[in-house]
Design a protein around this motif. Structure first.
Motif, PDB file in Angstrom:
ATOM      1  N   ILE A 179       3.981   4.641  -3.628  1.00  0.00           N
ATOM      2  CA  ILE A 179       4.040   5.761  -2.695  1.00  0.00           C
ATOM      3  C   ILE A 179       3.313   5.372  -1.406  1.00  0.00           C
ATOM      4  O   ILE A 179       2.176   4.886  -1.462  1.00  0.00           O
ATOM      5  N   PRO A 180       3.921   5.568  -0.231  1.00  0.00           N
ATOM      6  CA  PRO A 180       3.237   5.229   1.030  1.00  0.00           C
ATOM      7  C   PRO A 180       1.893   5.940   1.135  1.00  0.00           C
ATOM      8  O   PRO A 180       1.769   7.123   0.820  1.00  0.00           O
ATOM      9  N   GLN A 181       0.872   5.199   1.587  1.00  0.00           N
ATOM     10  CA  GLN A 181      -0.462   5.770   1.668  1.00  0.00           C
ATOM     11  C   GLN A 181      -0.529   6.971   2.614  1.00  0.00           C
ATOM     12  O   GLN A 181      -1.299   7.901   2.393  1.00  0.00           O
ATOM     13  N   ALA A 182       0.260   6.931   3.681  1.00  0.00           N
ATOM     14  CA  ALA A 182       0.273   8.068   4.608  1.00  0.00           C
ATOM     15  C   ALA A 182       0.768   9.326   3.902  1.00  0.00           C
ATOM     16  O   ALA A 182       0.245  10.424   4.136  1.00  0.00           O
ATOM     17  N   MET A 183       1.731   9.174   3.011  1.00  0.00           N
ATOM     18  CA  MET A 183       2.236  10.326   2.259  1.00  0.00           C
ATOM     19  C   MET A 183       1.180  10.829   1.282  1.00  0.00           C
ATOM     20  O   MET A 183       0.984  12.048   1.136  1.00  0.00           O
ATOM     21  N   MET A 184       0.475   9.896   0.617  1.00  0.00           N
ATOM     22  CA  MET A 184      -0.592  10.301  -0.296  1.00  0.00           C
ATOM     23  C   MET A 184      -1.696  11.038   0.460  1.00  0.00           C
ATOM     24  O   MET A 184      -2.229  12.043  -0.020  1.00  0.00           O
ATOM     25  N   ALA A 185      -2.036  10.543   1.663  1.00  0.00           N
ATOM     26  CA  ALA A 185      -3.071  11.197   2.468  1.00  0.00           C
ATOM     27  C   ALA A 185      -2.640  12.604   2.872  1.00  0.00           C
ATOM     28  O   ALA A 185      -3.436  13.553   2.817  1.00  0.00           O
ATOM     29  N   ASP A 186      -1.376  12.759   3.260  1.00  0.00           N
ATOM     30  CA  ASP A 186      -0.872  14.081   3.633  1.00  0.00           C
ATOM     31  C   ASP A 186      -0.949  15.048   2.449  1.00  0.00           C
ATOM     32  O   ASP A 186      -1.342  16.214   2.612  1.00  0.00           O
ATOM     33  N   MET A 187      -0.560  14.573   1.262  1.00  0.00           N
ATOM     34  CA  MET A 187      -0.618  15.424   0.076  1.00  0.00           C
ATOM     35  C   MET A 187      -2.061  15.794  -0.254  1.00  0.00           C
ATOM     36  O   MET A 187      -2.359  16.931  -0.628  1.00  0.00           O
ATOM     37  N   GLY A 188      -2.965  14.809  -0.113  1.00  0.00           N
ATOM     38  CA  GLY A 188      -4.372  15.080  -0.381  1.00  0.00           C
ATOM     39  C   GLY A 188      -4.946  16.108   0.569  1.00  0.00           C
ATOM     40  O   GLY A 188      -5.659  17.033   0.162  1.00  0.00           O
ATOM     41  N   ASN A 189      -4.624  15.968   1.853  1.00  0.00           N
ATOM     42  CA  ASN A 189      -5.129  16.906   2.855  1.00  0.00           C
ATOM     43  C   ASN A 189      -4.576  18.309   2.632  1.00  0.00           C
ATOM     44  O   ASN A 189      -5.300  19.309   2.757  1.00  0.00           O
ATOM     45  N   ALA A 223     -12.247  13.400  -5.360  1.00  0.00           N
ATOM     46  CA  ALA A 223     -11.988  12.859  -4.027  1.00  0.00           C
ATOM     47  C   ALA A 223     -10.490  12.668  -3.905  1.00  0.00           C
ATOM     48  O   ALA A 223      -9.817  12.337  -4.883  1.00  0.00           O
ATOM     49  N   LEU A 224      -9.969  12.896  -2.708  1.00  0.00           N
ATOM     50  CA  LEU A 224      -8.532  12.831  -2.486  1.00  0.00           C
ATOM     51  C   LEU A 224      -8.206  11.831  -1.385  1.00  0.00           C
ATOM     52  O   LEU A 224      -9.010  11.625  -0.469  1.00  0.00           O
ATOM     53  N   PRO A 225      -7.025  11.211  -1.464  1.00  0.00           N
ATOM     54  CA  PRO A 225      -6.592  10.353  -0.356  1.00  0.00           C
ATOM     55  C   PRO A 225      -6.615  11.136   0.956  1.00  0.00           C
ATOM     56  O   PRO A 225      -6.308  12.325   0.980  1.00  0.00           O
ATOM     57  N   HIS A 247     -11.720   6.205  -7.602  1.00  0.00           N
ATOM     58  CA  HIS A 247     -10.319   6.555  -7.876  1.00  0.00           C
ATOM     59  C   HIS A 247      -9.466   6.410  -6.609  1.00  0.00           C
ATOM     60  O   HIS A 247      -8.331   5.930  -6.653  1.00  0.00           O
ATOM     61  N   VAL A 248     -10.026   6.834  -5.483  1.00  0.00           N
ATOM     62  CA  VAL A 248      -9.254   6.817  -4.233  1.00  0.00           C
ATOM     63  C   VAL A 248      -9.020   5.400  -3.749  1.00  0.00           C
ATOM     64  O   VAL A 248      -7.893   5.015  -3.432  1.00  0.00           O
ATOM     65  N   ILE A 249     -10.073   4.576  -3.688  1.00  0.00           N
ATOM     66  CA  ILE A 249      -9.884   3.234  -3.121  1.00  0.00           C
ATOM     67  C   ILE A 249      -9.087   2.332  -4.056  1.00  0.00           C
ATOM     68  O   ILE A 249      -8.466   1.364  -3.608  1.00  0.00           O
TER      69      ILE A 249
END
Length: 264
Positions: free
Chosen positions: A30-40, A100-102, A132-134
């Motif tokens: 999964i693209p990291q940008a997508m994971m970050a968006d979901m986390g936020n 913690a979330l992406p 977990h995040v890194i």
């Protein structure tokens, strides 16, 4: 026919391996940008639907410990892409937990402060969650789940009467849970424990307090599920992992300044 479809699907999944910060092979597509968006998005929903602690002393402790850990990330794993800013919120929730979330989000339940009784013990928990995040465990779990669902769907379409399609899918569904999803979750927990131990030591928190934390957890909850069917290792198993990694972490801790976070 079914066997070759399964082999082909698994080969496709394995072709995307890379490594975690500890050197373990993983598949995280999964693209990291997508994971970050979901986390936020998830974090903002929680912030607006759950009560937040406003006590200045509690907020100061949570932010101090988190900042010390995040600052130490670049020294321990300079190759890992991490957010420049991490948002820290303490939720008014009696359950002793943190996450913690992406995207750089850290949530701490107020109930955790009854178990993590020192800044060092709190650092053990937050360091674990940052681990977990890194290590991109959320990405890996989501990739695995998508892969399992894809294989089961292919098998469901391809079982040409050799066996009952429903029976085969049910059997493989159970196998995927016991053979893939749960063991990987336990592997993630152990890996996050190792990363968190190194991270807290690098940040100037005494790594021996991580073991004290789990003794506190054991006093809180003596009833645990059978380990094979649990996504988390038993407390005794976690302590054994920490003790095994303690000499290296203690050496790191002895070479850095102590973290300056005041207890409550």
């Amino acid at each position: 026919m079914v066997r070759w479809l399964v082999v082909g699907a698994l080969a496709l999944l394995l072709s995307g391996c890379d490594e975690t910060p500890t050197g373990r092979n993983r598949i995280a597509w999964i693209p990291q940008a997508m994971m970050a968006d979901m986390g936020n998005e998830t974090f903002e929903q929680m912030r607006h639907t759950m009560p937040v602690v406003t006590d200045p002393a509690i907020k100061r402790l949570a932010e101090c410990v988190s900042v010390e850990l995040v600052d130490a990330l670049g020294e321990s794993w300079p190759e890992v892409d991490i957010p420049n800013h991490w948002d820290v919120v303490v939720f008014d929730n009696p359950m002793p937990n943190a996450f913690a979330l992406p995207g750089g989000r850290i949530g701490i339940n107020s109930g955790l402060l009854q178990v993590a009784q020192t800044p060092d013990q709190l650092a053990a928990v937050i360091g674990h969650e940052i681990g977990h995040v890194i290590a991109r465990h959320g990405n890996e779990r989501l990739t695995q789940q998508l892969g399992i669902q894809a294989v089961l769907m292919v098998i469901g379409l391809a079982s040409d009467g050799e066996v009952s399609s429903d029976a085969l899918i049910r059997a493989l569904g159970l196998g995927s849970q016991l053979g893939i999803t749960l063991p990987f979750s336990r592997a993630h927990e152990v890996e996050a424990d190792r990363i968190g131990l190194q991270l807290m030591a690098r940040a100037g928190f005494n790594p021996k307090h991580s073991i004290e934390l789990w003794h506190n957890m054991m006093e809180l909850d003596d009833q645990q599920p059978f380990e094979l069917l649990s996504t988390h290792p038993h407390h005794e198993s976690r302590i054994a992992v920490l003790e095994e990694s303690m000499p290296e972490a203690s050496e790191v801790f002895s070479s850095v300044p102590r973290a300056a976070c005041s207890p409550l």
